[in-house]
Design a protein around this motif. Structure first.
Motif, PDB file in Angstrom:
ATOM      1  N   PHE A 176       0.828  -1.225  -0.090  1.00 22.98           N
ATOM      2  CA  PHE A 176       0.153   0.009  -0.023  1.00 22.98           C
ATOM      3  C   PHE A 176       0.947   1.350  -0.132  1.00 22.98           C
ATOM      4  CE2 PHE A 176      -3.657  -1.857   2.511  1.00 22.98           C
ATOM      5  CZ  PHE A 176      -4.161  -2.663   1.313  1.00 22.98           C
ATOM      6  N   SER A 177       0.408   2.239  -0.582  1.00 22.94           N
ATOM      7  CA  SER A 177       1.195   3.449  -0.785  1.00 22.94           C
ATOM      8  C   SER A 177       0.047   4.677  -0.960  1.00 22.94           C
ATOM      9  CB  SER A 177       2.167   3.585  -1.805  1.00 22.94           C
ATOM     10  OG  SER A 177       1.410   3.762  -3.068  1.00 22.94           O
ATOM     11  N   ARG A 178       0.319   5.770   0.004  1.00 23.29           N
ATOM     12  CA  ARG A 178      -0.608   6.997  -0.258  1.00 23.29           C
ATOM     13  C   ARG A 178      -0.038   8.085  -1.466  1.00 23.29           C
ATOM     14  NH1 ARG A 178      -4.926   5.600   1.799  1.00 23.29           N
ATOM     15  NH2 ARG A 178      -5.687   7.970   1.623  1.00 23.29           N
ATOM     16  N   GLU A 179      -0.649   8.149  -2.546  1.00 23.90           N
ATOM     17  CA  GLU A 179      -0.149   8.808  -3.528  1.00 23.90           C
ATOM     18  C   GLU A 179      -1.128   9.950  -3.994  1.00 23.90           C
ATOM     19  OE1 GLU A 179       1.280   6.357  -6.557  1.00 23.90           O
ATOM     20  OE2 GLU A 179       2.361   5.096  -4.996  1.00 23.90           O
ATOM     21  N   PRO A 180      -0.721  11.275  -4.597  1.00 24.23           N
ATOM     22  CA  PRO A 180      -1.601  11.956  -5.239  1.00 24.23           C
ATOM     23  C   PRO A 180      -2.694  11.436  -6.308  1.00 24.23           C
ATOM     24  CG  PRO A 180       0.333  12.976  -5.236  1.00 24.23           C
ATOM     25  CD  PRO A 180       0.753  11.669  -4.686  1.00 24.23           C
ATOM     26  N   ASP A 181      -3.847  11.650  -6.201  1.00 26.21           N
ATOM     27  CA  ASP A 181      -4.693  10.969  -7.290  1.00 26.21           C
ATOM     28  C   ASP A 181      -5.079  12.220  -8.166  1.00 26.21           C
ATOM     29  OD1 ASP A 181      -6.879  10.261  -8.571  1.00 26.21           O
ATOM     30  OD2 ASP A 181      -7.196   8.651  -7.287  1.00 26.21           O
ATOM     31  N   PRO A 182      -4.727  12.218  -9.277  1.00 26.25           N
ATOM     32  CA  PRO A 182      -5.230  13.514 -10.193  1.00 26.25           C
ATOM     33  C   PRO A 182      -6.718  13.647 -10.292  1.00 26.25           C
ATOM     34  CG  PRO A 182      -4.161  11.767 -11.299  1.00 26.25           C
ATOM     35  CD  PRO A 182      -3.943  11.313 -10.025  1.00 26.25           C
ATOM     36  N   GLN A 183      -7.196  12.282 -10.132  1.00 29.04           N
ATOM     37  CA  GLN A 183      -8.947  12.419 -10.344  1.00 29.04           C
ATOM     38  C   GLN A 183      -9.646  13.006  -9.073  1.00 29.04           C
ATOM     39  OE1 GLN A 183     -10.555   8.860 -10.891  1.00 29.04           O
ATOM     40  NE2 GLN A 183     -12.520   9.496 -11.856  1.00 29.04           N
ATOM     41  N   THR A 184      -9.073  12.811  -7.899  1.00 30.94           N
ATOM     42  CA  THR A 184      -9.697  13.478  -6.772  1.00 30.94           C
ATOM     43  C   THR A 184      -9.079  14.442  -6.260  1.00 30.94           C
ATOM     44  OG1 THR A 184      -8.297  11.964  -5.013  1.00 30.94           O
ATOM     45  CG2 THR A 184     -10.434  10.966  -5.855  1.00 30.94           C
ATOM     46  N   GLY A 185      -7.705  14.759  -6.377  1.00 31.64           N
ATOM     47  CA  GLY A 185      -6.755  15.860  -5.822  1.00 31.64           C
ATOM     48  C   GLY A 185      -6.417  15.555  -4.379  1.00 31.64           C
ATOM     49  N   PHE A 186      -6.562  14.260  -4.020  1.00 32.13           N
ATOM     50  CA  PHE A 186      -6.194  14.144  -2.510  1.00 32.13           C
ATOM     51  C   PHE A 186      -5.203  13.006  -2.723  1.00 32.13           C
ATOM     52  CE2 PHE A 186     -10.683  15.593  -2.035  1.00 32.13           C
ATOM     53  CZ  PHE A 186     -10.454  16.358  -1.007  1.00 32.13           C
ATOM     54  N   MET A 187      -4.347  12.642  -1.323  1.00 25.08           N
ATOM     55  CA  MET A 187      -3.731  11.463  -1.419  1.00 25.08           C
ATOM     56  C   MET A 187      -4.492  10.180  -1.149  1.00 25.08           C
ATOM     57  SD  MET A 187      -0.437  12.528  -1.423  1.00 25.08           S
ATOM     58  CE  MET A 187       0.689  11.486  -0.466  1.00 25.08           C
ATOM     59  N   GLU A 188      -4.375   9.171  -2.018  1.00 21.34           N
ATOM     60  CA  GLU A 188      -5.367   8.165  -1.941  1.00 21.34           C
ATOM     61  C   GLU A 188      -4.359   6.785  -1.922  1.00 21.34           C
ATOM     62  OE1 GLU A 188      -8.475   8.529  -1.619  1.00 21.34           O
ATOM     63  OE2 GLU A 188      -9.162  10.451  -2.861  1.00 21.34           O
ATOM     64  N   LEU A 189      -5.085   5.892  -1.667  1.00 23.58           N
ATOM     65  CA  LEU A 189      -4.706   4.736  -1.585  1.00 23.58           C
ATOM     66  C   LEU A 189      -4.418   3.928  -2.952  1.00 23.58           C
ATOM     67  CD1 LEU A 189      -3.644   1.960   0.418  1.00 23.58           C
ATOM     68  CD2 LEU A 189      -6.254   1.242  -0.203  1.00 23.58           C
ATOM     69  N   PHE A 190      -3.099   3.782  -3.046  1.00 25.29           N
ATOM     70  CA  PHE A 190      -2.513   2.874  -4.419  1.00 25.29           C
ATOM     71  C   PHE A 190      -2.241   1.442  -3.952  1.00 25.29           C
ATOM     72  CE2 PHE A 190      -2.706   6.922  -5.932  1.00 25.29           C
ATOM     73  CZ  PHE A 190      -2.984   6.771  -7.476  1.00 25.29           C
ATOM     74  N   ILE A 191      -2.715   0.397  -4.750  1.00 22.89           N
ATOM     75  CA  ILE A 191      -2.418  -1.013  -4.144  1.00 22.89           C
ATOM     76  C   ILE A 191      -1.809  -1.601  -5.354  1.00 22.89           C
ATOM     77  CG2 ILE A 191      -3.516  -3.041  -3.639  1.00 22.89           C
ATOM     78  CD1 ILE A 191      -6.228  -1.518  -2.882  1.00 22.89           C
ATOM     79  N   ARG A 192      -0.556  -2.221  -4.844  1.00 22.47           N
ATOM     80  CA  ARG A 192       0.157  -2.939  -5.867  1.00 22.47           C
ATOM     81  C   ARG A 192       0.515  -4.343  -5.176  1.00 22.47           C
ATOM     82  NH1 ARG A 192       2.014   2.165  -5.661  1.00 22.47           N
ATOM     83  NH2 ARG A 192       2.030   3.605  -7.688  1.00 22.47           N
ATOM     84  N   ASN A 193       1.302  -5.448  -6.067  1.00 19.33           N
ATOM     85  CA  ASN A 193       1.364  -6.683  -5.821  1.00 19.33           C
ATOM     86  C   ASN A 193       2.637  -6.398  -5.193  1.00 19.33           C
ATOM     87  OD1 ASN A 193      -1.021  -7.802  -6.712  1.00 19.33           O
ATOM     88  ND2 ASN A 193      -0.340  -8.229  -8.826  1.00 19.33           N
ATOM     89  N   ALA A 194       2.868  -7.283  -4.303  1.00 21.77           N
ATOM     90  CA  ALA A 194       4.490  -7.169  -3.523  1.00 21.77           C
ATOM     91  C   ALA A 194       5.187  -8.060  -4.404  1.00 21.77           C
ATOM     92  CB  ALA A 194       4.393  -7.760  -2.034  1.00 21.77           C
ATOM     93  N   PRO A 195       6.687  -7.780  -4.537  1.00 20.49           N
ATOM     94  CA  PRO A 195       7.554  -8.420  -5.334  1.00 20.49           C
ATOM     95  C   PRO A 195       7.477  -9.957  -5.018  1.00 20.49           C
ATOM     96  CG  PRO A 195       8.342  -6.458  -4.366  1.00 20.49           C
ATOM     97  CD  PRO A 195       7.244  -6.573  -3.816  1.00 20.49           C
ATOM     98  N   ARG A 196       7.617 -10.932  -5.817  1.00 17.20           N
ATOM     99  CA  ARG A 196       7.520 -12.246  -5.466  1.00 17.20           C
ATOM    100  C   ARG A 196       8.908 -12.715  -4.579  1.00 17.20           C
ATOM    101  NH1 ARG A 196       2.639 -13.928  -5.991  1.00 17.20           N
ATOM    102  NH2 ARG A 196       1.803 -13.668  -8.179  1.00 17.20           N
ATOM    103  N   ARG A 197       8.770 -13.384  -3.578  1.00 16.65           N
ATOM    104  CA  ARG A 197      10.046 -13.931  -2.804  1.00 16.65           C
ATOM    105  C   ARG A 197      10.318 -15.058  -3.547  1.00 16.65           C
ATOM    106  NH1 ARG A 197       7.018 -13.086   2.669  1.00 16.65           N
ATOM    107  NH2 ARG A 197       6.082 -10.866   2.357  1.00 16.65           N
ATOM    108  N   ALA A 198      11.827 -15.421  -3.537  1.00 18.33           N
ATOM    109  CA  ALA A 198      12.597 -16.521  -4.120  1.00 18.33           C
ATOM    110  C   ALA A 198      12.272 -17.619  -3.168  1.00 18.33           C
ATOM    111  CB  ALA A 198      13.917 -16.093  -4.490  1.00 18.33           C
TER     112      ALA A 198
END
Length: 135
Positions: free
Chosen positions: A113-135
């Motif tokens: 999870f990260s909080r990043e500026p969202d151009p659509q809302t103008g607010f810091m919003e939640l961005f969800i990404r997959n975690a890097p795969r562990r070896a």
């Protein structure tokens, strides 16, 4: 998903404690499933209002939920005062634990999870990404 119960102590700042919980447990994405307990100070930002309102009393947390990323949190809480009136909103820094706060966190090891500026809302919003795969 991994469950992680947490108990906060008197005098702790609720939001600070949640934001700093991720590092010791090695989490990259956390949901606050629920929280109960008591506060002596609650700082809540009500919907559509720019600055938080400070409530000072013996307060009971009725609900607490949200997300926590390494660079910030988005938390909502409802509290009741001695007269039973309920207030709710966004949790700001400065919510001080009175006796205890008990929280259940859900750690999501496959996500980041990260909080990043969202151009659509103008607010810091939640961005969800997959975690890097562990070896």
């Amino acid at each position: 998903m991994q469950a992680h119960p947490l108990r906060l102590q008197p005098g702790q700042d609720l939001r600070d404690a949640l934001e700093h919980t991720m590092h010791p447990v090695g989490a990259t994405a956390v949901f606050v499933v629920q929280g109960i307990g008591s506060l002596s100070v609650a700082r809540l930002r009500f919907a559509g209002v720019e600055h938080p309102t400070e409530l000072r009393a013996d307060l009971e947390i009725l609900t607490l939920a949200g997300t926590v990323a390494r660079n910030g949190a988005h938390l909502h809480m409802s509290v009741s005062g001695p007269d039973g009136r309920v207030f709710g909103g966004h949790v700001a820094h400065g919510c001080i634990v009175r006796t205890t706060v008990e929280i259940l966190l859900a750690l999501l090891p496959d996500h980041v999870f990260s909080r990043e500026p969202d151009p659509q809302t103008g607010f810091m919003e939640l961005f969800i990404r997959n975690a890097p795969r562990r070896a």
